[in-house]
Motif scaffolding. Structure first.
Motif, mmCIF file in Angstrom:
data_model
loop_
_atom_site.group_PDB
_atom_site.id
_atom_site.type_symbol
_atom_site.label_atom_id
_atom_site.label_comp_id
_atom_site.label_asym_id
_atom_site.label_seq_id
_atom_site.Cartn_x
_atom_site.Cartn_y
_atom_site.Cartn_z
ATOM 1 N N GLN A 1 -2.576 6.438 2.823
ATOM 2 C CA GLN A 1 -2.849 8.014 2.934
ATOM 3 C C GLN A 1 -1.603 8.508 2.304
ATOM 4 O OE1 GLN A 1 -6.182 8.488 2.542
ATOM 5 N NE2 GLN A 1 -5.358 10.131 1.338
ATOM 6 N N ASP B 1 -2.768 -4.416 2.851
ATOM 7 C CA ASP B 1 -3.692 -3.574 3.498
ATOM 8 C C ASP B 1 -5.067 -3.518 2.700
ATOM 9 O OD1 ASP B 1 -2.214 -2.839 5.668
ATOM 10 O OD2 ASP B 1 -1.324 -0.899 4.900
ATOM 11 N N PRO B 2 -6.187 -3.055 3.232
ATOM 12 C CA PRO B 2 -7.512 -3.135 2.423
ATOM 13 C C PRO B 2 -7.366 -2.063 1.412
ATOM 14 C CG PRO B 2 -7.608 -2.369 4.963
ATOM 15 C CD PRO B 2 -6.310 -2.984 4.635
ATOM 16 N N ASP B 3 -6.661 -0.873 1.846
ATOM 17 C CA ASP B 3 -6.337 0.402 0.956
ATOM 18 C C ASP B 3 -5.077 0.865 0.693
ATOM 19 O OD1 ASP B 3 -9.417 0.782 0.140
ATOM 20 O OD2 ASP B 3 -9.553 1.053 2.249
ATOM 21 N N ILE B 4 -4.920 1.785 -0.216
ATOM 22 C CA ILE B 4 -3.586 2.367 -0.363
ATOM 23 C C ILE B 4 -3.336 3.341 0.876
ATOM 24 C CG2 ILE B 4 -2.197 3.993 -2.002
ATOM 25 C CD1 ILE B 4 -3.680 2.963 -4.096
ATOM 26 N N SER C 1 0.781 -1.191 -0.067
ATOM 27 C CA SER C 1 -0.006 -0.016 -0.030
ATOM 28 C C SER C 1 0.753 1.389 -0.004
ATOM 29 C CB SER C 1 -0.852 0.025 1.249
ATOM 30 O OG SER C 1 -0.076 0.164 2.570
ATOM 31 N N THR D 1 -6.175 1.949 -9.586
ATOM 32 C CA THR D 1 -7.549 1.936 -9.312
ATOM 33 C C THR D 1 -7.847 0.600 -8.418
ATOM 34 O OG1 THR D 1 -7.909 0.752 -11.323
ATOM 35 C CG2 THR D 1 -8.330 3.149 -11.415
ATOM 36 N N GLU D 2 -6.844 -0.237 -8.481
ATOM 37 C CA GLU D 2 -7.015 -1.709 -7.679
ATOM 38 C C GLU D 2 -6.661 -1.291 -6.200
ATOM 39 O OE1 GLU D 2 -3.066 -4.051 -8.748
ATOM 40 O OE2 GLU D 2 -4.837 -4.583 -9.811
ATOM 41 N N LYS D 3 -7.273 -2.059 -5.658
ATOM 42 C CA LYS D 3 -6.895 -2.068 -4.190
ATOM 43 C C LYS D 3 -5.457 -3.058 -3.855
ATOM 44 C CE LYS D 3 -10.983 -0.719 -2.062
ATOM 45 N NZ LYS D 3 -10.851 0.364 -1.523
ATOM 46 N N PRO D 4 -4.579 -2.910 -2.690
ATOM 47 C CA PRO D 4 -3.582 -3.595 -2.526
ATOM 48 C C PRO D 4 -3.919 -5.182 -2.504
ATOM 49 C CG PRO D 4 -3.531 -1.820 -1.049
ATOM 50 C CD PRO D 4 -5.023 -1.713 -1.629
ATOM 51 N N ALA D 5 -3.066 -6.028 -3.319
ATOM 52 C CA ALA D 5 -3.390 -7.472 -3.584
ATOM 53 C C ALA D 5 -2.228 -7.955 -3.095
ATOM 54 C CB ALA D 5 -3.825 -7.703 -4.799
#
Length: 151
Positions: free
Chosen positions: A69, A64-67, A33, A84-88
């Motif tokens: 901040q 993590d669920p999101d990039i 992230s 555009t994609e969430k962390p994978a």
């Protein structure tokens, strides 16, 4: 109309390469992230500027669920669109097909890949500019190496 179809063909060709991995560089950090996101975004910017056929993606070992901040804010301030994609999570399949993996953390034992580099960089959350500058300096060397090897 012609330009639109040419664009679609170019995008399709790049997606095909990304799926097969022959031109994909994967940047990995623990949470997928921050460092890997910044590295992939700047790699793609540099590769596009040089019209190179490489694409970067970011992955995490424990995403993590999101990039993060600070990474999102820093990329926005650099004028770089956010992914555009969430962390994978990095998969064995992706790793085995990648042209190169650059990891900012230890990779899990089950991940097997041929070309793995380990980089260090300051924390994005501590000082985005300092971390970004350290990453971009290494990216420039990587781009030069990949460009030479692709000729």
């Amino acid at each position: 109309m012609y330009l639109f179809f040419a664009f679609l063909i170019l995008v399709s060709a790049n997606l095909g390469r990304a799926e097969t991995g022959d031109s994909v560089v994967i940047f990995v950090c623990e949470h997928g992230s921050a460092k890997s996101v910044v590295a992939a975004a700047h790699f793609n910017r540099l590769a596009k500027q040089k019209q190179l056929p490489f694409v970067a993606i970011s992955r995490g070992t424990n995403p993590d669920p999101d990039i993060a901040q600070p990474a999102a804010n820093g990329l926005r301030s650099d004028g770089i669109p956010l992914p555009t994609e969430k962390p994978a999570k990095l998969t064995s399949s992706e790793a085995s097909k990648a042209l190169r993996i650059v990891s900012f953390c230890d990779l899990p034992n089950d991940i097997k890949a041929n070309h793995v580099e380990h980089w260090t960089a300051p924390a994005i959350s501590g000082d985005y500019s300092k971390a970004k500058d350290a990453i971009v300096k290494k990216l420039q060397d990587l781009i030069i190496e990949l460009e030479k090897n692709s000729k």
